[in-house]
Motif scaffolding. Structure first.
Motif, PDB file in Angstrom:
ATOM      1  N   ASP A 156       0.805  -1.224   0.000  1.00  0.00           N
ATOM      2  CA  ASP A 156       0.000   0.000   0.000  1.00  0.00           C
ATOM      3  C   ASP A 156       0.839   1.276   0.000  1.00  0.00           C
ATOM      4  OD1 ASP A 156      -2.273  -1.524  -0.099  1.00  0.00           O
ATOM      5  OD2 ASP A 156      -2.788  -1.271   2.017  1.00  0.00           O
ATOM      6  N   VAL A 157       2.110   1.184   0.365  1.00  0.00           N
ATOM      7  CA  VAL A 157       2.991   2.354   0.299  1.00  0.00           C
ATOM      8  C   VAL A 157       3.271   2.729  -1.160  1.00  0.00           C
ATOM      9  CG1 VAL A 157       5.323   3.201   0.810  1.00  0.00           C
ATOM     10  CG2 VAL A 157       4.030   1.973   2.565  1.00  0.00           C
ATOM     11  N   ASN A 158       3.329   1.734  -2.035  1.00  0.00           N
ATOM     12  CA  ASN A 158       3.558   1.985  -3.456  1.00  0.00           C
ATOM     13  C   ASN A 158       2.263   2.526  -4.076  1.00  0.00           C
ATOM     14  OD1 ASN A 158       6.072   0.896  -3.010  1.00  0.00           O
ATOM     15  ND2 ASN A 158       5.749  -0.953  -4.213  1.00  0.00           N
ATOM     16  N   PRO A 159       2.282   3.748  -4.612  1.00  0.00           N
ATOM     17  CA  PRO A 159       1.045   4.367  -5.099  1.00  0.00           C
ATOM     18  C   PRO A 159       0.300   3.563  -6.159  1.00  0.00           C
ATOM     19  CG  PRO A 159       2.759   6.009  -4.937  1.00  0.00           C
ATOM     20  CD  PRO A 159       3.411   4.671  -4.709  1.00  0.00           C
ATOM     21  N   HIS A 160       1.005   2.754  -6.923  1.00  0.00           N
ATOM     22  CA  HIS A 160       0.319   1.989  -7.968  1.00  0.00           C
ATOM     23  C   HIS A 160      -0.273   0.677  -7.450  1.00  0.00           C
ATOM     24  CE1 HIS A 160       4.176   0.113  -7.845  1.00  0.00           C
ATOM     25  NE2 HIS A 160       4.410  -0.023  -9.131  1.00  0.00           N
ATOM     26  N   GLY A 161      -0.168   0.451  -6.132  1.00  0.00           N
ATOM     27  CA  GLY A 161      -0.884  -0.641  -5.493  1.00  0.00           C
ATOM     28  C   GLY A 161      -0.323  -2.027  -5.705  1.00  0.00           C
ATOM     29  N   ARG A 162       0.962  -2.103  -6.005  1.00  0.00           N
ATOM     30  CA  ARG A 162       1.608  -3.411  -6.144  1.00  0.00           C
ATOM     31  C   ARG A 162       3.081  -3.283  -5.806  1.00  0.00           C
ATOM     32  NH1 ARG A 162       4.850  -3.647 -10.622  1.00  0.00           N
ATOM     33  NH2 ARG A 162       4.399  -2.236 -12.349  1.00  0.00           N
ATOM     34  N   LEU A 163       3.712  -4.424  -5.547  1.00  0.00           N
ATOM     35  CA  LEU A 163       5.157  -4.423  -5.377  1.00  0.00           C
ATOM     36  C   LEU A 163       5.817  -4.253  -6.741  1.00  0.00           C
ATOM     37  CD1 LEU A 163       5.575  -7.350  -2.824  1.00  0.00           C
ATOM     38  CD2 LEU A 163       5.665  -4.891  -2.354  1.00  0.00           C
ATOM     39  N   ILE A 164       6.984  -3.660  -6.734  1.00  0.00           N
ATOM     40  CA  ILE A 164       7.759  -3.475  -7.954  1.00  0.00           C
ATOM     41  C   ILE A 164       8.464  -4.792  -8.279  1.00  0.00           C
ATOM     42  CG2 ILE A 164       9.741  -2.230  -8.910  1.00  0.00           C
ATOM     43  CD1 ILE A 164       8.776   0.059  -6.881  1.00  0.00           C
ATOM     44  N   ALA A 165       8.427  -5.191  -9.531  1.00  0.00           N
ATOM     45  CA  ALA A 165       9.114  -6.415  -9.951  1.00  0.00           C
ATOM     46  C   ALA A 165      10.620  -6.145 -10.009  1.00  0.00           C
ATOM     47  CB  ALA A 165       8.614  -6.862 -11.320  1.00  0.00           C
ATOM     48  N   PRO A 166      11.444  -7.100  -9.570  1.00  0.00           N
ATOM     49  CA  PRO A 166      12.898  -6.913  -9.669  1.00  0.00           C
ATOM     50  C   PRO A 166      13.345  -6.576 -11.087  1.00  0.00           C
ATOM     51  CG  PRO A 166      12.414  -8.846  -8.338  1.00  0.00           C
ATOM     52  CD  PRO A 166      11.099  -8.371  -8.923  1.00  0.00           C
ATOM     53  N   GLU A 167      12.644  -7.110 -12.083  1.00  0.00           N
ATOM     54  CA  GLU A 167      12.997  -6.854 -13.480  1.00  0.00           C
ATOM     55  C   GLU A 167      12.848  -5.373 -13.839  1.00  0.00           C
ATOM     56  OE1 GLU A 167      12.020 -11.094 -12.921  1.00  0.00           O
ATOM     57  OE2 GLU A 167      10.927  -9.254 -12.403  1.00  0.00           O
ATOM     58  N   GLU A 168      11.947  -4.679 -13.161  1.00  0.00           N
ATOM     59  CA  GLU A 168      11.781  -3.248 -13.433  1.00  0.00           C
ATOM     60  C   GLU A 168      13.028  -2.468 -13.010  1.00  0.00           C
ATOM     61  OE1 GLU A 168       7.420  -1.791 -12.945  1.00  0.00           O
ATOM     62  OE2 GLU A 168       7.692  -3.411 -11.485  1.00  0.00           O
ATOM     63  N   VAL A 169      13.614  -2.885 -11.907  1.00  0.00           N
ATOM     64  CA  VAL A 169      14.850  -2.247 -11.441  1.00  0.00           C
ATOM     65  C   VAL A 169      16.003  -2.619 -12.379  1.00  0.00           C
ATOM     66  CG1 VAL A 169      16.434  -1.975  -9.486  1.00  0.00           C
ATOM     67  CG2 VAL A 169      13.971  -2.291  -9.069  1.00  0.00           C
ATOM     68  N   ALA A 170      16.054  -3.887 -12.771  1.00  0.00           N
ATOM     69  CA  ALA A 170      17.112  -4.340 -13.691  1.00  0.00           C
ATOM     70  C   ALA A 170      17.040  -3.603 -15.025  1.00  0.00           C
ATOM     71  CB  ALA A 170      17.004  -5.848 -13.900  1.00  0.00           C
ATOM     72  N   GLU A 171      15.840  -3.401 -15.543  1.00  0.00           N
ATOM     73  CA  GLU A 171      15.690  -2.685 -16.816  1.00  0.00           C
ATOM     74  C   GLU A 171      16.172  -1.243 -16.697  1.00  0.00           C
ATOM     75  OE1 GLU A 171      14.871  -3.590 -19.904  1.00  0.00           O
ATOM     76  OE2 GLU A 171      14.551  -5.691 -19.369  1.00  0.00           O
ATOM     77  N   ALA A 172      15.922  -0.613 -15.552  1.00  0.00           N
ATOM     78  CA  ALA A 172      16.414   0.753 -15.346  1.00  0.00           C
ATOM     79  C   ALA A 172      17.939   0.776 -15.343  1.00  0.00           C
ATOM     80  CB  ALA A 172      15.861   1.325 -14.048  1.00  0.00           C
ATOM     81  N   ALA A 173      18.549  -0.234 -14.731  1.00  0.00           N
ATOM     82  CA  ALA A 173      20.015  -0.323 -14.731  1.00  0.00           C
ATOM     83  C   ALA A 173      20.540  -0.512 -16.148  1.00  0.00           C
ATOM     84  CB  ALA A 173      20.475  -1.459 -13.827  1.00  0.00           C
ATOM     85  N   LEU A 174      19.885  -1.369 -16.918  1.00  0.00           N
ATOM     86  CA  LEU A 174      20.306  -1.577 -18.318  1.00  0.00           C
ATOM     87  C   LEU A 174      20.188  -0.289 -19.125  1.00  0.00           C
ATOM     88  CD1 LEU A 174      18.731  -5.082 -19.005  1.00  0.00           C
ATOM     89  CD2 LEU A 174      21.174  -4.533 -18.904  1.00  0.00           C
ATOM     90  N   TRP A 175      19.131   0.474 -18.878  1.00  0.00           N
ATOM     91  CA  TRP A 175      18.953   1.757 -19.565  1.00  0.00           C
ATOM     92  C   TRP A 175      20.120   2.697 -19.273  1.00  0.00           C
ATOM     93  CZ3 TRP A 175      17.336   6.452 -16.939  1.00  0.00           C
ATOM     94  CH2 TRP A 175      17.093   7.523 -17.807  1.00  0.00           C
ATOM     95  N   LEU A 176      20.595   2.707 -18.033  1.00  0.00           N
ATOM     96  CA  LEU A 176      21.737   3.559 -17.680  1.00  0.00           C
ATOM     97  C   LEU A 176      23.037   3.105 -18.345  1.00  0.00           C
ATOM     98  CD1 LEU A 176      21.004   4.176 -13.891  1.00  0.00           C
ATOM     99  CD2 LEU A 176      20.912   5.874 -15.738  1.00  0.00           C
ATOM    100  N   CYS A 177      23.044   1.874 -18.844  1.00  0.00           N
ATOM    101  CA  CYS A 177      24.229   1.339 -19.517  1.00  0.00           C
ATOM    102  C   CYS A 177      24.098   1.376 -21.035  1.00  0.00           C
ATOM    103  CB  CYS A 177      24.472  -0.106 -19.073  1.00  0.00           C
ATOM    104  SG  CYS A 177      24.810  -0.268 -17.317  1.00  0.00           S
ATOM    105  N   ALA A 178      22.967   1.840 -21.527  1.00  0.00           N
ATOM    106  CA  ALA A 178      22.702   1.840 -22.967  1.00  0.00           C
ATOM    107  C   ALA A 178      23.471   2.952 -23.671  1.00  0.00           C
ATOM    108  CB  ALA A 178      21.203   2.005 -23.211  1.00  0.00           C
ATOM    109  N   ALA A 179      23.481   2.857 -24.975  1.00  0.00           N
ATOM    110  CA  ALA A 179      24.081   3.922 -25.790  1.00  0.00           C
ATOM    111  C   ALA A 179      23.369   5.236 -25.504  1.00  0.00           C
ATOM    112  CB  ALA A 179      23.963   3.567 -27.270  1.00  0.00           C
ATOM    113  N   HIS A 180      24.115   6.304 -25.542  1.00  0.00           N
ATOM    114  CA  HIS A 180      23.580   7.656 -25.363  1.00  0.00           C
ATOM    115  C   HIS A 180      23.085   7.916 -23.936  1.00  0.00           C
ATOM    116  CE1 HIS A 180      24.011   7.705 -29.652  1.00  0.00           C
ATOM    117  NE2 HIS A 180      23.108   6.753 -29.786  1.00  0.00           N
ATOM    118  N   SER A 181      23.645   7.210 -22.958  1.00  0.00           N
ATOM    119  CA  SER A 181      23.267   7.445 -21.558  1.00  0.00           C
ATOM    120  C   SER A 181      24.308   8.280 -20.816  1.00  0.00           C
ATOM    121  CB  SER A 181      23.083   6.108 -20.833  1.00  0.00           C
ATOM    122  OG  SER A 181      24.322   5.402 -20.785  1.00  0.00           O
ATOM    123  N   GLY A 182      25.318   8.745 -21.519  1.00  0.00           N
ATOM    124  CA  GLY A 182      26.439   9.418 -20.876  1.00  0.00           C
ATOM    125  C   GLY A 182      26.129  10.742 -20.214  1.00  0.00           C
TER     126      GLY A 182
END
Length: 196
Positions: A156-182
């Motif tokens: 209930d602390v998460n406004p969207h009413g669910r726990l965040i999937a670990p994959e969502e955090v992993a995808e954000a990390a991959l985005w920071l490692c992508a081309a044009h993230s400098g």
């Protein structure tokens, strides 16, 4: 590696470098989370949290940077928490450790500005991991509520009413490692289902 043990981190990362070459992506992810009121905290509790969450992050980044310095590209990502951006009720020690991680990331981003390395923190709210399960059990034991109700408190602390999937955090990390993230550097990026 045991991130509370400097020799373990030094040897572990040196072994990885010897086997695979310089580290160019470092994700400092080891962490613990437990709430405890200030008047119930002793130094052992405080030091254990800091030794894992901030000392471990420092050691991991320091050792990875030793080999990254010889490269022309690198990404450092620390997994902080939404608690690193605001106070988390009932968890002042955890909150302090996650604020410290963001401070470390921002200081390093300033130190290395203009270099081909970036330093960012990801700040998730409650993620569907063993930490949530362990905290649900702990809350249930302290309060007498059942574990499902204790888990719902965190959901209930998460406004969207669910726990965040670990994959969502992993995808954000991959985005920071992508081309044009400098140009994304020194940021504390929320993954919190709309929490503001």
């Amino acid at each position: 590696m045991d991130v509370q043990d400097e020799a373990s981190v030094v040897d572990g990362i040196a072994g990885a470098v010897a086997a695979r070459g310089p580290v160019q992506i470092c994700v400092a992810n080891a962490g613990i989370a437990e709430g405890r009121a200030l008047h119930k905290m002793d130094m052992a509790f405080w030091r254990n949290m800091m030794a894992t969450n901030i000392d471990g992050t420092f050691l991991t980044i320091r050792e990875c940077m030793k080999s990254m310095h010889g490269t022309d590209w690198g990404r450092i990502i620390a997994i902080s928490s939404i608690a690193g951006l605001r106070g988390l009720k009932g968890a002042p020690c955890y909150t302090a450790s996650k604020h410290a991680m963001i401070g470390l990331i921002r200081g390093l981003a300033a130190d290395y500005a203009g270099k081909p390395y970036t330093f960012n923190a990801l700040c998730p709210a409650y993620v569907d991991t063993a930490i949530v399960s362990n905290n649900a059990a702990s809350i249930a034991a302290r309060t007498g509520m059942d574990e499902a109700a204790a888990r719902k408190l965190m959901v209930d602390v998460n406004p969207h009413g669910r726990l965040i999937a670990p994959e969502e955090v992993a995808e954000a990390a991959l985005w920071l490692c992508a081309a044009h993230s400098g140009s994304i550097n020194g940021q504390a990026i929320q993954i919190a289902g709309g929490e503001v």
